[in-house]
Enzyme design. Structure first.
Site, mmCIF file in Angstrom:
data_model
loop_
_atom_site.group_PDB
_atom_site.id
_atom_site.type_symbol
_atom_site.label_atom_id
_atom_site.label_comp_id
_atom_site.label_asym_id
_atom_site.label_seq_id
_atom_site.Cartn_x
_atom_site.Cartn_y
_atom_site.Cartn_z
ATOM 1 N N LYS A 175 0.851 -1.192 0.000
ATOM 2 C CA LYS A 175 0.000 0.000 0.000
ATOM 3 C C LYS A 175 0.885 1.240 0.000
ATOM 4 C CE LYS A 175 -1.722 3.101 2.846
ATOM 5 N NZ LYS A 175 -1.918 4.248 1.972
ATOM 6 N N GLU A 249 9.569 1.942 10.934
ATOM 7 C CA GLU A 249 10.553 3.002 10.653
ATOM 8 C C GLU A 249 9.812 4.321 10.761
ATOM 9 O OE1 GLU A 249 13.670 2.740 10.115
ATOM 10 O OE2 GLU A 249 13.910 0.617 9.673
ATOM 11 N N CYS A 283 13.019 11.630 6.769
ATOM 12 C CA CYS A 283 13.075 11.162 8.152
ATOM 13 C C CYS A 283 14.438 11.456 8.748
ATOM 14 C CB CYS A 283 12.774 9.674 8.213
ATOM 15 S SG CYS A 283 13.716 8.727 7.021
ATOM 16 N N GLU A 384 8.900 16.830 15.445
ATOM 17 C CA GLU A 384 9.263 16.706 14.032
ATOM 18 C C GLU A 384 8.373 17.640 13.212
ATOM 19 O OE1 GLU A 384 8.170 13.107 11.834
ATOM 20 O OE2 GLU A 384 10.209 13.025 11.040
#
Ligand code: NDP
Length: 495
Positions: A175, A249, A283, A384
């Site tokens: 996906k 992750e 990331c 973040e």
């Protein structure tokens, strides 16, 4: 009319059962409707999961080096189609073509690496404690793997999961992010064209509900996820309830430390690339710069000069160095964090606004932004942002630098610029992160090396390199007793 795209389920290209679609638009120019992609639901996932299960026995029984041959062909096809895929990727997610070509190259490298690994997939042989007995461990595939990915590396990140999963004999349901479905489709087409059996790779497009249905489906044995720590935590909880394996992750707040005596030219290049490459939407982006007081003013001054010269524009334009953010929410979020930083008392040293101009139209562009005078407890130091925002801290010792670097819930990447051998070797041990670069920015993963993070970034797994095969295989322990008698471990050896 924009094209209407399809899922690949049970060996055929088909629309979502509901017929619903999601529009895919260019973040550099929202008038540009790229296509309509299936807005799939649990029923589509169910069909894909059953088909992936049915295909599993044949695929796992295919000799691993034969699976590797197919992956090698996939690497060749990716190389042939590199520019075509890169341009599609740039159009749907924004980063410049030189970066999207790098994204595809990472998948090419991963394909060749995974192919070569099919001739190893090592187990171990060890001595038995009993006579005439042979002990070994072998690897077995896990089964049906659900792969859920983010949009910022639309081919590279799926390749880190799907290629080792297939190499190890698993079947896969993929996906892609709803923000990068076209790149996901082209990647799936490469694999199918290379000869992956149709049932071994299912492509189910759609929003988070598709990922959730995969997580909940009893025929899916493992979820491999890349995305935010919040979504990852939800997935981990669902998988925990179902005794399902899960590899995560997730986000980062990656520090770069620049110590006294460091090569400032090198650090300058590194921080500009690390903080503003991919518009800060990596990331591993350098989102915190921890600067020794002896170099702080000079380095910050030079970063400002360089950053304000970056050419902002559509990634498909040759001279663009920084593309748009992914969508309106990302633009709003970045704007909000600039306000938060100012309210918290940090100094806005550069940027801070949506970038506008004749060439920029209605794209989601944002200026490279730098905050100085940042304190560790501020939200811009901890959270973040996933945009082109760099928070700068001033420190006076190595110990203070490490304390600050570690003062975050994340632990993906980290970096130190120094010419002091003690600091470099101590940092390798001291920094709480899955990755440490010495004299390089926080970005720059190589396909054959482990990749992943600690704390809220990961759950103990590493993708990339040889460690990916620990995610996608189970260890089977085998004892062969050829003594012709019942031998009792522990008892016969210690009478
Ligand atoms: P999200 O967590 O929003 O989404 C990631 C994927 O999960 C998407 O495909 C999304 O679908 C899907 N999803 C959303 N909700 C659910 C759910 N409840 N169950 C299952 N799947 C779900 O992240 P973003 O796409 O915004 O990506 C940015 C994040 O990814 C950042 O935090 C970044 O740091 C991280 N990232 C981490 C990397 C790493 O290797 N550590 C690499 C790259 C990015 P959809 O969006 O289509 O609705």
């Amino acid at each position: 009319m924009p094209d209407t795209h399809q899922n690949h389920i049970d060996g055929s290209w088909q629309h979502a059962a509901s017929g619903d679609t999601l529009d895919n638009r260019n973040p550099a120019s929202t008038d540009d409707l790229i296509g309509r992609f299936p807005d799939s639901s649990a029923g589509d996932v169910d069909e894909a999961a059953r088909s992936a299960r049915a295909a599993f026995d044949d695929w796992r029984a295919t000799p691993a080096p034969q699976r590797g041959e197919i992956l090698r062909r996939a690497g060749d096809l990716l190389a042939e189609r590199k520019t075509e895929i890169a341009r599609v990727m740039t159009r749907e997610m924004g980063k410049p073509v030189f970066e999207t070509e790098g994204d595809v190259q990472e998948a090419i490298d991963t394909a060749y690496y995974a192919a070569s690994e099919t001739r190893r997939l090592f187990g171990k042989t060890v001595p038995s404690e009993l006579p005439d007995k042979f002990n070994m461990s072998v690897r077995r595939p896990v089964g049906v793997c659900g792969v859920i990915t983010a949009w910022n590396f639309p081919v590279a990140v799926p390749s880190w999961k799907i290629l080792p999963a297939l190499a190890a004999g698993n079947t896969v349901i993929f996906k892609p992010s709803e923000e990068s479905p076209h790149s996901g489709e082209l990647f799936a087409r490469v694999l199918l064209d290379a000869g992956i059996p149709p049932g071994a790779l299912q492509l189910v497009q759609g929003a988070g509900a598709v990922g959730q249905a995969m997580t909940e489906h009893p025929e899916v044995d493992l979820i491999a996820f890349t995305g935010s720590s919040e979504t990852g935590a939800q997935i981990a909880a669902e998988c925990g309830e179902r005794h399902k394996q899960v590899s995560l992750e997730m986000g980062g707040k990656n520090p770069m430390i620049v110590m006294e005596g460091a090569d400032l030219n090198l650090a300058l290049e590194g921080v500009v690339w690390g903080a503003f490459g991919t518009t800060g939407q990596r990331c591993t982006a350098t989102s915190r710069l921890i600067c020794h007081e002896s170099v702080h003013d000079e380095l910050v001054g030079r970063i400002k000069e360089e950053a304000r010269e970056l050419t902002i524009g559509a990634g498909l334009d040759d001279d663009t160095e920084m593309g748009p953010l992914i969508n309106q929410q990302a633009l709003d979020k970045t704007t909000r964090y600039v306000e938060i930083g100012q309210d918290e008392g940090a100094t806005l040293a550069l940027g801070g606004e949506a970038a506008s101009g004749e060439d920029l139209g209605d794209g989601f562009f944002f200026e490279p932004t730098i905050f100085t005078g940042v304190d560790p407890e501020m939200r811009i130091a901890q959270e973040e942002i996933f945009g082109p925002v760099l928070s700068v801290f001033e420190i006076s010792s190595y110990e203070e630098a490490v304390r600050l670097a570690n003062d975050t819930r994340y632990g993906l990447s980290s970096s130190i610029y120094t010419n002091n051998v003690q600091h470099s070797f101590r940092a390798m041990q001291d920094l709480e992160a899955g990755i440490t670069y010495v004299n390089g920015p926080t970005i720059g993963a190589e396909a054959h090396m482990p990749f992943g993070g600690v704390k809220a970034t990961g759950n103990g797994h590493r993708e990339g390199g040889w460690t990916a095969f620990d995610i996608f295989t189970e260890t089977k322990t085998v004892y062969v007793d050829y003594s012709g008698q019942l031998q009792k471990a522990q008892m016969d050896t210690h009478e």
